[in-house]
Each structure stands twice: as C-alpha cells, then as structure tokens.
Design an enzyme around this catalytic site. Structure first.
Site, PDB file in Angstrom:
ATOM      1  N   SER A  73      -9.589  -4.992  11.309  1.00  0.00           N
ATOM      2  CA  SER A  73      -9.232  -5.815  12.468  1.00  0.00           C
ATOM      3  C   SER A  73      -9.035  -4.990  13.725  1.00  0.00           C
ATOM      4  O   SER A  73      -8.861  -5.544  14.810  1.00  0.00           O
ATOM      5  CB  SER A  73      -7.959  -6.623  12.171  1.00  0.00           C
ATOM      6  OG  SER A  73      -8.185  -7.557  11.147  1.00  0.00           O
ATOM      7  N   VAL A  79      10.854   3.674  11.904  1.00  0.00           N
ATOM      8  CA  VAL A  79       9.946   4.673  12.464  1.00  0.00           C
ATOM      9  C   VAL A  79       9.412   4.278  13.842  1.00  0.00           C
ATOM     10  O   VAL A  79       8.640   5.018  14.447  1.00  0.00           O
ATOM     11  CB  VAL A  79       8.782   4.990  11.508  1.00  0.00           C
ATOM     12  CG1 VAL A  79       9.285   5.782  10.312  1.00  0.00           C
ATOM     13  CG2 VAL A  79       8.061   3.721  11.065  1.00  0.00           C
ATOM     14  N   ASN A  95       1.947   4.528   7.299  1.00  0.00           N
ATOM     15  CA  ASN A  95       1.573   3.246   6.713  1.00  0.00           C
ATOM     16  C   ASN A  95       2.397   2.069   7.229  1.00  0.00           C
ATOM     17  O   ASN A  95       1.994   0.918   7.066  1.00  0.00           O
ATOM     18  CB  ASN A  95       1.711   3.328   5.185  1.00  0.00           C
ATOM     19  CG  ASN A  95       1.464   2.009   4.511  1.00  0.00           C
ATOM     20  OD1 ASN A  95       0.347   1.507   4.496  1.00  0.00           O
ATOM     21  ND2 ASN A  95       2.510   1.418   3.952  1.00  0.00           N
ATOM     22  N   SER A 138      -7.191  -0.744  10.316  1.00  0.00           N
ATOM     23  CA  SER A 138      -7.621  -2.033   9.761  1.00  0.00           C
ATOM     24  C   SER A 138      -9.032  -2.332  10.253  1.00  0.00           C
ATOM     25  O   SER A 138      -9.415  -1.904  11.344  1.00  0.00           O
ATOM     26  CB  SER A 138      -6.674  -3.151  10.220  1.00  0.00           C
ATOM     27  OG  SER A 138      -7.164  -4.425   9.838  1.00  0.00           O
ATOM     28  N   ASP A 151      11.551   3.834   4.765  1.00  0.00           N
ATOM     29  CA  ASP A 151      11.360   2.397   4.913  1.00  0.00           C
ATOM     30  C   ASP A 151      12.631   1.842   5.545  1.00  0.00           C
ATOM     31  O   ASP A 151      13.693   2.467   5.488  1.00  0.00           O
ATOM     32  CB  ASP A 151      11.120   1.755   3.543  1.00  0.00           C
ATOM     33  CG  ASP A 151      10.453   0.397   3.636  1.00  0.00           C
ATOM     34  OD1 ASP A 151       9.244   0.312   3.369  1.00  0.00           O
ATOM     35  OD2 ASP A 151      11.142  -0.582   3.973  1.00  0.00           O
ATOM     36  N   TYR A 173      -2.509  -8.317  16.965  1.00  0.00           N
ATOM     37  CA  TYR A 173      -2.827  -7.440  15.827  1.00  0.00           C
ATOM     38  C   TYR A 173      -4.125  -6.690  16.084  1.00  0.00           C
ATOM     39  O   TYR A 173      -4.211  -5.476  15.829  1.00  0.00           O
ATOM     40  CB  TYR A 173      -2.921  -8.268  14.553  1.00  0.00           C
ATOM     41  CG  TYR A 173      -3.041  -7.453  13.290  1.00  0.00           C
ATOM     42  CD1 TYR A 173      -1.944  -6.762  12.786  1.00  0.00           C
ATOM     43  CD2 TYR A 173      -4.249  -7.370  12.596  1.00  0.00           C
ATOM     44  CE1 TYR A 173      -2.037  -6.015  11.616  1.00  0.00           C
ATOM     45  CE2 TYR A 173      -4.356  -6.629  11.429  1.00  0.00           C
ATOM     46  CZ  TYR A 173      -3.258  -5.949  10.946  1.00  0.00           C
ATOM     47  OH  TYR A 173      -3.366  -5.210   9.791  1.00  0.00           O
ATOM     48  N   MET A 222       0.819  -1.212   0.000  1.00  0.00           N
ATOM     49  CA  MET A 222       0.000   0.000   0.000  1.00  0.00           C
ATOM     50  C   MET A 222       0.852   1.260   0.000  1.00  0.00           C
ATOM     51  O   MET A 222       0.510   2.268  -0.627  1.00  0.00           O
ATOM     52  CB  MET A 222      -0.942  -0.019   1.202  1.00  0.00           C
ATOM     53  CG  MET A 222      -1.957  -1.150   1.163  1.00  0.00           C
ATOM     54  SD  MET A 222      -3.048  -1.234   2.611  1.00  0.00           S
ATOM     55  CE  MET A 222      -1.913  -1.873   3.856  1.00  0.00           C
ATOM     56  N   THR A 226      -1.473  -7.330  -1.072  1.00  0.00           N
ATOM     57  CA  THR A 226      -0.076  -6.903  -1.000  1.00  0.00           C
ATOM     58  C   THR A 226       0.826  -8.123  -1.212  1.00  0.00           C
ATOM     59  O   THR A 226       0.384  -9.267  -1.055  1.00  0.00           O
ATOM     60  CB  THR A 226       0.227  -6.288   0.374  1.00  0.00           C
ATOM     61  OG1 THR A 226       0.002  -7.296   1.383  1.00  0.00           O
ATOM     62  CG2 THR A 226      -0.673  -5.095   0.656  1.00  0.00           C
ATOM     63  N   LYS A 278      -4.132  -2.590  16.205  1.00  0.00           N
ATOM     64  CA  LYS A 278      -4.955  -1.826  15.276  1.00  0.00           C
ATOM     65  C   LYS A 278      -6.157  -1.190  15.990  1.00  0.00           C
ATOM     66  O   LYS A 278      -6.639  -0.134  15.580  1.00  0.00           O
ATOM     67  CB  LYS A 278      -5.417  -2.711  14.117  1.00  0.00           C
ATOM     68  CG  LYS A 278      -4.294  -3.101  13.165  1.00  0.00           C
ATOM     69  CD  LYS A 278      -3.607  -1.884  12.561  1.00  0.00           C
ATOM     70  CE  LYS A 278      -2.560  -2.272  11.521  1.00  0.00           C
ATOM     71  NZ  LYS A 278      -1.866  -1.095  10.944  1.00  0.00           N
TER      72      LYS A 278
END
Length: 252
Positions: free
Chosen positions: A139, A59, A85, A137, A32, A150, A13, A185, A154
């Site tokens: 989720s 990050v 992201n 998400s 990144d 997770y 993404m 992805t 999120k």
C-alpha cells in the site's frame, strides 16, 4: 551471537519475527506498548531462550526510544539489527480522515523509524555495521481505495528506505523494507469473514500471506543471507501487485 531489536513485538508479524530470530540463535530485545503482555511473552520465551528481553516503549516518542537505548547500554545489549515493525492502520478518504489520526499514523509508521535510527544508528556506525528492516507495505507502492493516510505513511516508508540505504551503506549498514499485502495477523483477522474472503480471492495465490512468511523475509534481510541487498522494497504478497488491474481479454 547477534541481537535484534524488534518493535511492535507482541503480536502479529513482530511476534512471529521474535520467535524466528530466537529459534535461529539471535538474542531479541522486544518492545511494545503493551507492557503486561510483553512481560508475559518474554517470561514464556525465557523458559526456552536465554537471551530475550522486553522493554515497554512508545516508539513514536523520543524520550521512550532514548530510554530503550539506555536500557541496552545498562544491560550491555549490543544491537546488530533493528526490525521497525510497529505500525497502525486507519481507513478513510482524505477529507474523511481526522487530523489527529493522520498525525498518529505518521508518528507510529514513519517517525518511529526516524527515532530508532537517531538513537541506534550511531552505535551501529561505531560497531562497524548492522542491518535495519522496516515494515512497509504494498500500500506504499500502489494506491488503495479509502486508505489515503495509510497509503501516504507507507509511501513515506517505501522511499525513506532508499535515502537510508544511500546514506549508511558506506558504514556497512544495510537498510531494506518488507512490504506485505494484507496479512493474517490478529488485527486483520478481526475483519468480517466476507472481507477476509474477498482479500483471499483477490490474491493470485488465493490466500493472504501469514505473519510467519513475513518474518522469514525480515530474517533474510536482517541476516548475512542478504549481504548485497540494500534499499530494497521486498514484497511478500503472493504477487498481488503484479496485476495491471485490467480484465481478462480473450483472443478475437
């Protein structure tokens, strides 16, 4: 020209968002962990777009995000928008998740948002506003089997956006989330074919969303196309989360 900082910009993404923002005339600062890949992607994009930069960073670490901010100052790159992201995934029931995995997912998925805000929001306030878009998400809005860490991380992102929207709206800084379901992805598509097929069949559209579709939602929330959107959790899911989970009931 506006500039956007995109974290986790080298794949999925984040890479789709990088290309879309460049196509629509923005400058893009990519960051990144993968320095070699980032430099390669930046150099390829430079053949077509002038205002694209790359700075490798973790990050989830304060010193790295500070160095990223210092890079913008040194290169006179004014950041008008942040796309938070960067994210990772770990599976397992609560008692199965290793403590270091729990710490890592909260560092990458949640703390990174705190850190980019800590270093870049003061500039946005000084410059009269901006936008922040976090990758949440579905989720974080609903529960999943075997995804305790997770879901928790999120879930924190889903509620953090509300706090940020309240605190920074008066500075003309709008904060919103995109909340995809399973997305096509490279990381997700590395699953076995039967798993991917199961996710496709579970979706009302009979397919999972694509990185390009999520990138379009990111752009909408980052741009002036969404000037009254603040504190939103915008799902990009094909309607996956609208079902109660109950089976079909025939009239009798």
């Amino acid at each position: 020209m506006k500039n956007v900082l995109i974290t986790g910009a080298c794949s999925g993404m984040g890479l789709s968002a990088t290309k879309l923002f460049l196509k629509r005339g923005w400058g893009v600062l990519m960051t990144d962990l993968n320095e070699d890949k980032g430099i390669e992607i930046k150099n390829n994009l430079k053949e077509k777009y002038e205002n694209v930069w790359f700075k490798s960073s973790n990050v989830a670490k304060s010193l790295d995000v500070k160095a990223l901010h210092d890079f913008t100052v040194e290169n006179n790159i004014k950041i008008h928008s942040i796309i938070n992201n960067a994210g990772i995934f770990t599976a397992g029931k609560l008692h199965e998740v290793e403590e270091d995995k729990l710490d890592l997912i909260f560092d990458v998925d949640v703390k990174s948002i705190f850190l980019t805000g800590k270093y870049f929001i003061p500039d946005m306030i000084k410059n009269g506003g901006g936008t922040i878009v976090n990758t949440g998400s579905v989720s974080g809005m609903e529960g999943d089997y075997d995804m305790a860490a997770y879901n928790a991380a999120k879930g924190a992102v889903v509620n953090l956006v509300r706090s940020m929207a309240l605190d920074y709206g008066k500075y003309n800084i709008r904060v919103n989330n995109v909340c995809p379901s399973a997305c096509a992805t490279p990381m997700f598509l590395s699953n076995p074919e039967d798993v991917i097929d199961m996710f496709n069949k579970a979706n009302p559209l009979k397919r999972i969303c694509t990185p390009d579709e999520v990138a379009k939602a990111m752009y909408f929330l980052a741009s002036d196309e969404s000037t009254s959107c603040n504190g939103m959790n915008l799902t990009v899911s094909g309607g996956l989360e609208v079902h109660t989970g109950q089976p079909v009931q025939n009239e009798h």
